[in-house]
Motif scaffolding. Structure first.
Motif, PDB file in Angstrom:
ATOM      1  N   VAL A  67      -9.881  -2.523  -3.784  1.00  0.00           N
ATOM      2  CA  VAL A  67      -9.597  -1.169  -3.302  1.00  0.00           C
ATOM      3  C   VAL A  67      -9.691  -1.148  -1.779  1.00  0.00           C
ATOM      4  O   VAL A  67     -10.710  -1.559  -1.211  1.00  0.00           O
ATOM      5  N   PRO A  68      -8.646  -0.690  -1.076  1.00  0.00           N
ATOM      6  CA  PRO A  68      -8.738  -0.613   0.392  1.00  0.00           C
ATOM      7  C   PRO A  68      -9.931   0.218   0.844  1.00  0.00           C
ATOM      8  O   PRO A  68     -10.329   1.182   0.172  1.00  0.00           O
ATOM      9  N   VAL A  69     -10.492  -0.169   1.956  1.00  0.00           N
ATOM     10  CA  VAL A  69     -11.665   0.523   2.490  1.00  0.00           C
ATOM     11  C   VAL A  69     -11.413   2.015   2.610  1.00  0.00           C
ATOM     12  O   VAL A  69     -12.267   2.852   2.276  1.00  0.00           O
ATOM     13  N   GLU A  70     -10.209   2.386   3.033  1.00  0.00           N
ATOM     14  CA  GLU A  70      -9.901   3.787   3.289  1.00  0.00           C
ATOM     15  C   GLU A  70      -9.725   4.600   2.007  1.00  0.00           C
ATOM     16  O   GLU A  70      -9.693   5.836   2.062  1.00  0.00           O
ATOM     17  N   HIS A  98       0.811  -1.220   0.000  1.00  0.00           N
ATOM     18  CA  HIS A  98       0.000   0.000   0.000  1.00  0.00           C
ATOM     19  C   HIS A  98       0.849   1.278   0.000  1.00  0.00           C
ATOM     20  O   HIS A  98       0.739   2.114   0.904  1.00  0.00           O
ATOM     21  N   PRO A  99       1.731   1.467  -0.989  1.00  0.00           N
ATOM     22  CA  PRO A  99       2.518   2.709  -1.009  1.00  0.00           C
ATOM     23  C   PRO A  99       1.624   3.918  -1.277  1.00  0.00           C
ATOM     24  O   PRO A  99       0.711   3.866  -2.104  1.00  0.00           O
ATOM     25  N   ARG A 100       1.894   5.008  -0.561  1.00  0.00           N
ATOM     26  CA  ARG A 100       1.186   6.263  -0.767  1.00  0.00           C
ATOM     27  C   ARG A 100       2.188   7.410  -0.627  1.00  0.00           C
ATOM     28  O   ARG A 100       3.085   7.365   0.226  1.00  0.00           O
ATOM     29  N   ASN A 155      -9.123   6.462  -8.661  1.00  0.00           N
ATOM     30  CA  ASN A 155      -8.666   7.731  -8.101  1.00  0.00           C
ATOM     31  C   ASN A 155      -7.141   7.762  -8.060  1.00  0.00           C
ATOM     32  O   ASN A 155      -6.475   6.870  -8.582  1.00  0.00           O
ATOM     33  N   ALA A 156      -6.585   8.790  -7.449  1.00  0.00           N
ATOM     34  CA  ALA A 156      -5.128   8.971  -7.477  1.00  0.00           C
ATOM     35  C   ALA A 156      -4.383   7.828  -6.809  1.00  0.00           C
ATOM     36  O   ALA A 156      -3.223   7.560  -7.144  1.00  0.00           O
ATOM     37  N   ALA A 157      -4.998   7.140  -5.874  1.00  0.00           N
ATOM     38  CA  ALA A 157      -4.308   6.072  -5.162  1.00  0.00           C
ATOM     39  C   ALA A 157      -4.086   4.847  -6.037  1.00  0.00           C
ATOM     40  O   ALA A 157      -3.337   3.946  -5.666  1.00  0.00           O
ATOM     41  N   TYR A 200      -0.208  -0.483 -11.301  1.00  0.00           N
ATOM     42  CA  TYR A 200      -1.474  -0.120 -10.648  1.00  0.00           C
ATOM     43  C   TYR A 200      -1.675  -0.917  -9.370  1.00  0.00           C
ATOM     44  O   TYR A 200      -1.302  -2.088  -9.286  1.00  0.00           O
ATOM     45  N   GLU A 201      -2.309  -0.291  -8.402  1.00  0.00           N
ATOM     46  CA  GLU A 201      -2.587  -0.936  -7.120  1.00  0.00           C
ATOM     47  C   GLU A 201      -3.782  -1.880  -7.200  1.00  0.00           C
ATOM     48  O   GLU A 201      -3.945  -2.751  -6.360  1.00  0.00           O
TER      49      GLU A 201
END
Length: 342
Positions: free
Chosen positions: A297-300, A30-32, A308-310, A289-290
């Motif tokens: 897609v993570p809940v958060e 989960h890199p951000r 989206n950007a994530a 891509y994540e």
């Protein structure tokens, strides 16, 4: 920030009990985007590197005969920070409206980004790609004398259409005098494919199952015959009723440690160690891509759209949106690693 993968839309081990003993854990990273330090696990962040140890250089022939536009690394970073356009045509149009929104330095950077520069002679310093401490990543199993994995790559593709990578296992306690200003390449590809955005990570351990092509006999036939039509109450992204959902559900996407390979460009193929012939195993997946479908897609990160950007937080692109998988030999950490694209 915590990132939580939602429960799978279907429990595969419940549908296929024979899968239960084949389950394995994998750590989604989960890199951000963030500001990691050398003491943090990160993707694209600074490395804890001894000041007296040579920095890795790539000495391959990087002469592309001018087919690829090259731009200064400093200009790419400025363009990201200020969201500069990469065309003087766009910038000129905006300036003609009577609003000067760029400084002289920014204007010069826009012109260089459009026109490109030449390739300096000599070996190219590699770029940091990942730094992972064993204390943070459950599925990272370093050699007995190490607690830190560091990965670097050349900012240019080799003949395999991927960057050459360097893998280092390190004992972090032995680094008492860290390098303050590591060397960097002067130029990169204009499309930024291989300049990672510095990211913090939030490792999360999840369950995976083997790729369908790695299953044997009757179990393979069962998962291949299983379609969404048989579970009409479940919707999985872009899959249609006659599509097979197993591959989509079994293997986690994105940056991860361990786990399986999302075979796509070709089917599962042997990846033997070049030294001893032992079959290598996935260590790290570097992903464009994540996720692809919303159920990963993570809940958060859910904001009404899975795109989206994530979805591409690291800002890189492998091939045409693929993954790079780094495999290592389980017989010896000193044997060369294998890298492949899927």
């Amino acid at each position: 920030m915590v990132h939580t993968t939602p429960p799978r839309p279907v429990d595969l081990a419940e549908v296929f009990p024979e899968l239960a003993p084949l389950a394995r854990t994998v750590t989604r990273l989960h890199p951000r985007p963030g500001t990691p330090t050398v003491r943090d696990s990160s993707v694209g962040g600074p490395l804890l590197w001894p000041a007296d140890e040579p920095w890795p250089l790539c000495d391959d022939d990087h002469d592309d005969d001018g087919h690829i536009r090259l731009v200064p690394l400093a200009d790419l970073r400025l363009a990201r920070a200020r969201s500069l356009p990469k065309s003087t045509t766009v910038a000129t149009y905006r300036q003609m409206q009577g609003v000067r929104i760029y400084s002289d330095d920014e204007w010069a950077a826009i012109e260089r980004l459009e026109q490109g520069v030449g390739l300096p002679a000599g070996p190219v310093p590699m770029l940091p790609v990942a730094q992972l401490y064993a204390r943070d990543v459950p599925d990272l199993h370093p050699p007995a004398d190490a607690d830190l994995l560091q990965v670097l790559w050349c900012p240019f593709e080799n003949i395999s259409a991927m960057p050459e990578t360097e893998l280092i296992w390190r004992n972090s306690a032995e680094v008492t005098d860290p390098l303050r200003r590591p060397p960097e390449p002067l130029v990169l590809h204009a499309d930024e494919n291989y300049l990672p955005v510095p990211c913090t990570v939030d490792p999360e351990q999840v369950l995976e199952y083997p790729s369908a092509n790695e299953l044997d006999g009757e179990l393979f036939d069962q998962v291949e015959d299983w379609t969404l039509h048989q579970i009409p109450e479940v919707s999985i992204g872009r899959l249609r009723p006659n599509d097979r959902p197993y591959h989509n559900l079994a293997i986690a996407p994105g940056w991860k440690i361990g786990g399986g390979i999302r075979w796509g460009l070709d089917g599962p193929s042997p990846q033997p160690c070049r030294v001893c012939g032992t079959e290598t195993e996935p260590l790290l997946t570097l992903a464009t891509y994540e996720w692809g479908d919303e159920h990963w897609v993570p809940v958060e990160d859910r904001d009404g759209s899975p795109y989206n950007a994530a979805r591409n937080p690291v800002g890189i692109r492998i091939g045409r949106g693929h993954n790079m998988i780094i495999n290592i030999c389980p017989a010896s950490p000193d044997h060369p690693h294998v890298q492949l694209m899927q």
